[in-house]
Design a protein around this motif. Sequence first.
Motif, mmCIF file in Angstrom:
data_model
loop_
_atom_site.group_PDB
_atom_site.id
_atom_site.type_symbol
_atom_site.label_atom_id
_atom_site.label_comp_id
_atom_site.label_asym_id
_atom_site.label_seq_id
_atom_site.Cartn_x
_atom_site.Cartn_y
_atom_site.Cartn_z
ATOM 1 N N LYS A 101 -30.610 14.026 -59.260
ATOM 2 C CA LYS A 101 -29.921 15.147 -59.205
ATOM 3 C C LYS A 101 -28.948 15.376 -60.297
ATOM 4 C CE LYS A 101 -30.288 17.549 -56.658
ATOM 5 N NZ LYS A 101 -31.404 18.408 -57.008
ATOM 6 N N THR A 102 -29.258 14.546 -61.290
ATOM 7 C CA THR A 102 -28.671 15.162 -62.672
ATOM 8 C C THR A 102 -29.586 16.070 -63.518
ATOM 9 O OG1 THR A 102 -29.508 13.201 -63.975
ATOM 10 C CG2 THR A 102 -27.524 12.837 -62.938
ATOM 11 N N THR A 103 -31.109 16.330 -62.635
ATOM 12 C CA THR A 103 -32.003 17.198 -63.321
ATOM 13 C C THR A 103 -32.264 18.320 -62.214
ATOM 14 O OG1 THR A 103 -33.943 16.197 -62.072
ATOM 15 C CG2 THR A 103 -32.986 14.997 -64.048
ATOM 16 N N PRO A 104 -32.961 19.090 -62.597
ATOM 17 C CA PRO A 104 -33.153 20.305 -61.757
ATOM 18 C C PRO A 104 -34.220 20.114 -60.626
ATOM 19 C CG PRO A 104 -33.762 21.233 -64.110
ATOM 20 C CD PRO A 104 -33.524 19.630 -64.080
ATOM 21 N N ILE A 105 -34.751 19.021 -60.636
ATOM 22 C CA ILE A 105 -35.819 18.599 -59.696
ATOM 23 C C ILE A 105 -35.050 18.295 -58.244
ATOM 24 C CG2 ILE A 105 -37.418 16.673 -58.917
ATOM 25 C CD1 ILE A 105 -37.531 15.904 -61.856
ATOM 26 N N LYS A 106 -35.704 19.110 -57.596
ATOM 27 C CA LYS A 106 -35.513 19.350 -56.014
ATOM 28 C C LYS A 106 -35.966 17.945 -55.187
ATOM 29 C CE LYS A 106 -36.991 23.456 -55.045
ATOM 30 N NZ LYS A 106 -37.505 24.014 -56.499
ATOM 31 N N VAL A 107 -34.891 17.492 -54.442
ATOM 32 C CA VAL A 107 -35.185 16.028 -53.786
ATOM 33 C C VAL A 107 -35.193 16.255 -52.084
ATOM 34 C CG1 VAL A 107 -34.676 13.665 -53.571
ATOM 35 C CG2 VAL A 107 -34.592 14.781 -56.068
ATOM 36 N N LEU A 108 -35.630 15.602 -51.316
ATOM 37 C CA LEU A 108 -35.552 15.422 -50.005
ATOM 38 C C LEU A 108 -35.667 14.025 -49.759
ATOM 39 C CD1 LEU A 108 -37.205 17.109 -46.932
ATOM 40 C CD2 LEU A 108 -37.352 14.516 -47.131
ATOM 41 N N ALA A 109 -34.485 13.367 -49.270
ATOM 42 C CA ALA A 109 -34.527 11.897 -48.907
ATOM 43 C C ALA A 109 -34.978 11.883 -47.324
ATOM 44 C CB ALA A 109 -33.095 11.677 -48.862
ATOM 45 N N THR A 110 -36.130 11.025 -47.323
ATOM 46 C CA THR A 110 -36.940 11.080 -46.258
ATOM 47 C C THR A 110 -36.890 9.450 -45.819
ATOM 48 O OG1 THR A 110 -39.088 11.504 -45.321
ATOM 49 C CG2 THR A 110 -39.307 10.272 -47.310
ATOM 50 N N ALA A 111 -37.440 9.345 -44.408
ATOM 51 C CA ALA A 111 -37.477 8.127 -43.828
ATOM 52 C C ALA A 111 -36.056 7.652 -43.370
ATOM 53 C CB ALA A 111 -38.036 7.064 -44.615
ATOM 54 N N ILE A 112 -35.331 8.855 -42.838
ATOM 55 C CA ILE A 112 -33.836 8.258 -42.421
ATOM 56 C C ILE A 112 -33.728 7.963 -41.041
ATOM 57 C CG2 ILE A 112 -31.633 9.475 -42.356
ATOM 58 C CD1 ILE A 112 -32.170 10.987 -44.842
ATOM 59 N N TYR A 113 -33.350 6.890 -40.607
ATOM 60 C CA TYR A 113 -33.284 6.453 -39.352
ATOM 61 C C TYR A 113 -31.897 6.113 -38.703
ATOM 62 C CZ TYR A 113 -38.363 5.359 -39.326
ATOM 63 O OH TYR A 113 -39.690 5.522 -39.365
ATOM 64 N N SER A 114 -30.823 6.058 -39.797
ATOM 65 C CA SER A 114 -29.151 6.050 -39.475
ATOM 66 C C SER A 114 -28.585 6.865 -40.023
ATOM 67 C CB SER A 114 -28.999 4.427 -40.015
ATOM 68 O OG SER A 114 -29.028 4.526 -41.269
ATOM 69 N N VAL A 115 -27.546 6.954 -39.295
ATOM 70 C CA VAL A 115 -26.371 7.981 -39.875
ATOM 71 C C VAL A 115 -25.992 7.574 -41.316
ATOM 72 C CG1 VAL A 115 -23.947 8.796 -39.417
ATOM 73 C CG2 VAL A 115 -25.430 8.360 -37.583
ATOM 74 N N GLN A 116 -25.750 6.186 -41.437
ATOM 75 C CA GLN A 116 -25.194 5.786 -42.754
ATOM 76 C C GLN A 116 -26.056 6.199 -43.949
ATOM 77 O OE1 GLN A 116 -25.507 3.807 -40.120
ATOM 78 N NE2 GLN A 116 -26.401 1.820 -40.599
ATOM 79 N N GLN A 117 -27.542 5.987 -43.601
ATOM 80 C CA GLN A 117 -28.373 6.169 -44.671
ATOM 81 C C GLN A 117 -28.459 7.811 -45.116
ATOM 82 O OE1 GLN A 117 -32.182 5.161 -42.687
ATOM 83 N NE2 GLN A 117 -33.362 5.260 -44.625
ATOM 84 N N GLY A 118 -28.326 8.594 -43.963
ATOM 85 C CA GLY A 118 -28.420 10.215 -44.226
ATOM 86 C C GLY A 118 -27.072 10.523 -45.067
ATOM 87 N N PHE A 119 -25.975 9.965 -44.722
ATOM 88 C CA PHE A 119 -24.655 10.110 -45.313
ATOM 89 C C PHE A 119 -24.821 9.606 -46.800
ATOM 90 C CE2 PHE A 119 -20.054 9.096 -46.039
ATOM 91 C CZ PHE A 119 -19.564 10.288 -46.452
ATOM 92 N N LEU A 120 -25.172 8.526 -47.200
ATOM 93 C CA LEU A 120 -25.542 7.987 -48.250
ATOM 94 C C LEU A 120 -26.418 8.926 -49.225
ATOM 95 C CD1 LEU A 120 -25.839 4.186 -47.885
ATOM 96 C CD2 LEU A 120 -23.719 5.466 -48.685
ATOM 97 N N ALA A 121 -27.363 9.406 -48.589
ATOM 98 C CA ALA A 121 -28.346 10.443 -49.354
ATOM 99 C C ALA A 121 -27.760 11.745 -49.655
ATOM 100 C CB ALA A 121 -29.890 10.624 -48.416
ATOM 101 N N ALA A 122 -26.988 12.258 -48.695
ATOM 102 C CA ALA A 122 -26.224 13.204 -48.957
ATOM 103 C C ALA A 122 -25.176 12.913 -49.990
ATOM 104 C CB ALA A 122 -25.502 13.697 -47.801
ATOM 105 N N LEU A 123 -24.573 11.788 -50.102
ATOM 106 C CA LEU A 123 -23.671 11.640 -51.216
ATOM 107 C C LEU A 123 -24.402 11.523 -52.495
ATOM 108 C CD1 LEU A 123 -21.119 8.950 -49.646
ATOM 109 C CD2 LEU A 123 -20.611 11.265 -50.187
#
Length: 224
Positions: A101-123
């Motif tokens: 995310k310091t580059t222009p590459i677009k990223v999807l965080a996958t295999a999210i099974y928990s709220v904390q995992q989703g929140f960390l990926a968003a951060l």
Amino acid sequence: MFELYLDTTNTVQLERFNKALPLKGITTNPTIIAKSGLGLKENLSHCVKILGPTARFHVQTISNTYEDIIKEAEQLNTLPYDIVVKIPATEIGLTAINHLKTTPIKVLATAIYSVQQGFLAALAGADYLAPYVNRIDAMGTNGIAVVADIQQLIDQHQLNSILLPASFKNTQQVMEILKLGVGAITLAPEVAEQLFTHPAVQPAVNQFENDWKTVFGNKLSYES
Ligand code: E4P
């Protein structure tokens, strides 16, 4: 603008659903590509012919070290398509997302099974987050509640990630997720098909046709 994806590279299904649905593109994962029996590039070249040059393709990395994930993401990003690189939201994956995310590459965080995992990926700045609704349900937790909590945290902290929930098995899960205001979803073709299906629809259409034909035979509306 809401983004709708199909979770497949099956060209027959894509031809079919692209006619009826405003598809933004497709999501894939290593299982989907492996099952197709074709390599990634061959799959993408077939799919882009159906979906058109503006289609977005979510493609998952196979690598499992930080350095290799970065290299693979960079290589995927050189392909001549609108690619979003899917990276599992593990500790190494999140480290790679932070860097990418310091580059222009677009990223999807996958295999999210928990709220904390989703929140960390968003951060970490992931452009998209893919929680696996039915897989979470199948483990005895509530997939819809997990997505709702992640969406709430994104809103609360004004993060930029778009939730793109995946792994649906029925339309009820889809509708509950849509009511949460997520920005995108991906549907397997079997689930997309269920969205069109309601036991009352065809009988209603048949009744209209019968009533019409009883009076006007084979005339069309504008011919009557
Ligand atoms: C998407 O990111 C996932 O790879 C996929 O939707 C998982 O779906 P499944 O649980 O039906 O395999």
